[in-house]
Write an enzyme that holds these catalytic residues in place. Structure first.
Site, mmCIF file in Angstrom:
data_model
loop_
_atom_site.group_PDB
_atom_site.id
_atom_site.type_symbol
_atom_site.label_atom_id
_atom_site.label_comp_id
_atom_site.label_asym_id
_atom_site.label_seq_id
_atom_site.Cartn_x
_atom_site.Cartn_y
_atom_site.Cartn_z
ATOM 1 N N TYR A 148 44.881 55.529 36.134
ATOM 2 C CA TYR A 148 45.431 55.345 37.378
ATOM 3 C C TYR A 148 46.054 56.532 38.206
ATOM 4 C CZ TYR A 148 43.312 50.513 37.038
ATOM 5 O OH TYR A 148 42.409 49.559 36.910
ATOM 6 N N ASN B 166 41.779 44.982 26.212
ATOM 7 C CA ASN B 166 42.109 45.754 27.299
ATOM 8 C C ASN B 166 43.799 46.363 27.133
ATOM 9 O OD1 ASN B 166 41.700 46.697 30.238
ATOM 10 N ND2 ASN B 166 43.234 45.319 30.333
ATOM 11 N N GLU B 167 44.001 47.488 27.284
ATOM 12 C CA GLU B 167 45.173 47.907 27.712
ATOM 13 C C GLU B 167 46.398 47.244 26.796
ATOM 14 O OE1 GLU B 167 46.254 47.902 31.701
ATOM 15 O OE2 GLU B 167 44.799 49.312 32.256
ATOM 16 N N GLN C 175 41.543 37.122 36.230
ATOM 17 C CA GLN C 175 41.906 37.712 37.632
ATOM 18 C C GLN C 175 40.813 37.026 38.611
ATOM 19 O OE1 GLN C 175 42.508 41.785 36.051
ATOM 20 N NE2 GLN C 175 43.679 41.827 37.695
ATOM 21 N N PHE D 297 42.489 45.746 45.224
ATOM 22 C CA PHE D 297 42.131 46.731 44.252
ATOM 23 C C PHE D 297 40.375 46.840 44.610
ATOM 24 C CE2 PHE D 297 45.741 47.117 42.261
ATOM 25 C CZ PHE D 297 45.754 48.495 41.608
ATOM 26 N N ASN E 279 41.399 53.537 30.777
ATOM 27 C CA ASN E 279 41.842 53.121 31.848
ATOM 28 C C ASN E 279 42.963 53.865 32.595
ATOM 29 O OD1 ASN E 279 40.348 50.821 31.370
ATOM 30 N ND2 ASN E 279 41.914 49.432 31.435
ATOM 31 N N GLU F 121 38.240 51.732 33.463
ATOM 32 C CA GLU F 121 38.864 51.302 34.623
ATOM 33 C C GLU F 121 39.547 52.653 35.593
ATOM 34 O OE1 GLU F 121 42.144 48.460 34.822
ATOM 35 O OE2 GLU F 121 40.874 47.235 33.369
ATOM 36 N N GLU G 135 46.162 40.085 41.255
ATOM 37 C CA GLU G 135 46.636 41.344 40.551
ATOM 38 C C GLU G 135 48.072 41.266 39.967
ATOM 39 O OE1 GLU G 135 45.738 44.428 39.828
ATOM 40 O OE2 GLU G 135 47.835 44.912 39.438
ATOM 41 N N TRP G 136 48.041 40.038 38.757
ATOM 42 C CA TRP G 136 49.113 39.742 38.036
ATOM 43 C C TRP G 136 50.499 39.436 38.588
ATOM 44 C CZ3 TRP G 136 46.242 38.418 33.956
ATOM 45 C CH2 TRP G 136 45.036 39.241 33.406
ATOM 46 N N TRP H 89 37.569 50.024 39.163
ATOM 47 C CA TRP H 89 38.098 48.840 39.426
ATOM 48 C C TRP H 89 38.816 48.503 40.881
ATOM 49 C CZ3 TRP H 89 39.463 45.106 35.887
ATOM 50 C CH2 TRP H 89 40.165 44.100 36.404
ATOM 51 N N HIS I 228 41.443 40.363 27.870
ATOM 52 C CA HIS I 228 42.372 40.703 28.888
ATOM 53 C C HIS I 228 43.257 40.047 29.002
ATOM 54 C CE1 HIS I 228 41.304 43.779 32.236
ATOM 55 N NE2 HIS I 228 42.702 43.394 32.447
ATOM 56 N N ARG J 286 31.636 45.390 33.716
ATOM 57 C CA ARG J 286 32.504 45.075 32.611
ATOM 58 C C ARG J 286 33.294 43.925 33.085
ATOM 59 N NH1 ARG J 286 38.407 47.530 31.942
ATOM 60 N NH2 ARG J 286 38.819 46.457 30.029
HETATM 61 C C1 PNW Z 1 45.491 47.311 34.808
HETATM 62 N N1 PNW Z 1 51.325 50.003 34.419
HETATM 63 O O1 PNW Z 1 46.604 46.809 34.704
HETATM 64 C C2 PNW Z 1 44.534 46.329 34.244
HETATM 65 O O2 PNW Z 1 43.645 46.409 33.023
HETATM 66 C C3 PNW Z 1 43.723 45.439 35.264
HETATM 67 O O3 PNW Z 1 43.771 44.179 35.047
HETATM 68 C C4 PNW Z 1 44.754 45.636 36.782
HETATM 69 O O4 PNW Z 1 44.271 44.608 37.526
HETATM 70 C C5 PNW Z 1 44.680 47.086 37.157
HETATM 71 O O5 PNW Z 1 45.015 48.127 35.938
HETATM 72 C C6 PNW Z 1 45.517 47.433 38.224
HETATM 73 O O6 PNW Z 1 46.663 47.031 38.004
HETATM 74 C C7 PNW Z 1 47.815 47.825 34.742
HETATM 75 O O7 PNW Z 1 52.363 49.486 34.710
HETATM 76 C C8 PNW Z 1 48.960 47.246 34.909
HETATM 77 O O8 PNW Z 1 51.160 51.248 33.857
HETATM 78 C C9 PNW Z 1 50.168 47.999 34.887
HETATM 79 C C10 PNW Z 1 50.090 49.297 34.515
HETATM 80 C C11 PNW Z 1 48.799 49.735 34.177
HETATM 81 C C12 PNW Z 1 47.419 48.898 34.460
#
Ligand code: PNW
Length: 461
Positions: free
Chosen positions: A295, A164-165, A18, A428, A293, A366, A419-420, A412, A119, A75
């Site tokens: 959100y 990661n995740e 990223q 972010f 992590n 995160e 952002e993918w 984060w 990651h 991190r």
């Molecule tokens: C995380 N969802 O991604 C990642 O660890 C980071 O690289 C990313 O930038 C950040 O959160 C914000 O998106 C996610 O769909 C992507 O639930 C998708 C999901 C959750 C986390």
């Protein structure tokens, strides 16, 4: 004021693909993300991480900005194919040198490196030749790669996060195909996840046996959003627990209890792989801390007629496997990811983890939000982000007061980045990045965070 425990770790986080850029520089091999971004339609505006924030060349400036915020810890992740271009055998010393310099620069600045080994940027060669996370060889490949990192960076680095995740890599990468490697399936997520859990456990065993003398800590960072029962009915309460089990329990139950949740075993039957007796022993207890992590929050209700159609991103799993329907409250605040801002969900999430997993040390690895920030007269006033962090940190403090052993928090993200699938549109960061000039501008949230860290707590006003 909400004062935090005096040894609380205040950090910030990023990941290699990223921010680094330099996608094929100095001998770096391609990863599945380098390939995935070239597929038409996968990434917003056909963007890529080829240059990203050019952190590869600007890391010294970035560490100085971190130092200004006063963070205790940073991190970041290592790009596997930067140090092992094909994911195995050959080592790229130029890549090792980059991370080595980054680590030294952080240590001089008084910032502790927290290193994520994976990651999501799997070496492309391992995908093409060995089927990536679906293949039998991957967990040993990962352990070999981890060994190289422990050998070269261990000692200077004493905090490690294996994966990661894994939920995202399994579900979005192998279920819905919206992240690399872009596979769509209702069986592959469970197989990929199985191999990720084994890879994690093998790396941890190796670290403890061979590098125990370094006195480090190693764990995994799982993501989970809170699931609140939509009504008080028993059916909805069970649905919410099931949703959490399919989301977090999928990965955390093996690590803390040795096996997948019963609800998954019952509903998935043969689609859920089994661990051998030896593997149960290997996996159980394979984390020194609980990395989370977190959100957002959604309501969960019982529904045996759901399909995952039209419910692609962030839905919490293959819906029809869970008999759970997810919904939102239109009165909540939303970020530009359309993720709801629900601080009480964070508190409940932390308390649920403490209760289910025997009150482990937890680090929020995160937490953050995306907003469409703008530069006005050279400054970025991201007051919504400040409000988000205040809300979530206040919720964290309430959980601590209720006995949760939350030991640290990583915002984060340190700066805006790739952002993918959303490309550069979703911001972010606590630092604004102008992706044309690559100039960094601290947002007001960076200043607010610095003040919060200096006070070791969230000010009321
Ligand atoms: C995380 N969802 O991604 C990642 O660890 C980071 O690289 C990313 O930038 C950040 O959160 C914000 O998106 C996610 O769909 C992507 O639930 C998708 C999901 C959750 C986390």
């Amino acid at each position: 004021m909400n004062t935090f425990p005096k040894d609380f770790i205040w950090g910030t986080a990023t990941s290699a693909y990223q921010i680094e850029g330099a996608a094929s520089k100095d001998g770096k091999g391609p990863s599945i993300w380098d390939a995935f971004v070239t597929i038409p339609g996968k990434i917003k505006n056909a963007e890529s991480g080829n240059v990203a924030c050019d952190h590869y060349h600007r890391f010294k400036e970035d560490v100085q900005l971190m130092k200004k915020m006063g963070v205790n810890a940073y991190r970041f992740s290592i790009s596997w194919s930067r140090i092992m271009p094909t994911g195995k055998d050959e080592i790229n010393e130029k890549g090792i040198e980059f991370y080595s310099n980054l680590i030294d620069t952080l240590l001089v600045a008084g910032i502790e490196p927290w290193v994520t080994l994976y990651h999501w940027d799997l070496p492309l060669t391992l995908q093409l030749e060995e089927d990536g996370w679906l293949g039998k060889t991957i967990s040993d490949r990962f352990a070999d790669y981890a060994n190289l990192c422990f050998e070269r960076f261990g000692g200077r680095v004493t905090k490690w996060i294996t994966l990661n995740e894994p939920w995202v890599a399994a579900m979005l990468g192998h279920g819905q195909g919206v992240f690399a490697p872009g596979r769509t399936s209702n069986t592959e997520p469970y197989l990929a996840a199985h191999h990720m859990i084994l890879a994690h456990a093998k790396a941890v065993k190796l670290y403890r046996e061979k590098y125990g003398f370094q006195n480090g800590k190693i764990g995994i960072a799982n993501n989970c959003d809170w699931r609140e029962p939509l009504t008080k009915s028993k059916q909805d309460q069970e649905a919410a627990v099931r949703a959490l089990e399919f989301f977090l329990g999928w990965f955390a139950d093996p690590v803390y209890k040795g096996d997948y949740p019963k609800s998954m075993r019952e509903r998935l039957g043969k689609r859920l792989p089994k661990f051998t007796e030896q593997e149960h022993q290997l996996i159980k207890g394979s984390s020194d801390f609980f990395g989370l992590n977190h959100y957002t929050t959604m309501y969960a209700s019982h529904d045996d007629g759901v399909t995952s159609e039209g419910n692609v991103y962030g839905n919490g799993g293959i819906s029809e496997d869970q008999d759970v329907s997810l919904s939102l409250d239109p009165n909540w605040e939303y970020t530009t990811m359309n993720w709801a801002v629900v601080p009480w969900g964070c508190q409940k999430m932390l308390e649920w983890i403490a209760e289910r997993y025997g009150n482990p040390d937890i680090y929020i690895t995160e937490n953050g939000c995306s907003y469409s920030d703008e530069v006005i007269n050279g400054a970025v006033n991201d007051y919504k982000r400040v409000a988000f962090f205040k809300g979530y940190l206040t919720a964290c403090k309430k959980a601590i007061d209720n006995g949760v052993k939350l030991r640290g928090y990583f915002a984060w993200s340190f700066m805006d980045n790739f952002e993918w699938a959303s490309g550069y549109e979703k911001r972010f960061g606590m630092h604004y990045v102008n992706f044309k000039t690559l100039e960094r501008i601290p947002k007001s949230s960076a200043e607010w965070y610095a003040e919060t860290i200096a006070n070791n707590g969230v000010l009321d006003n």
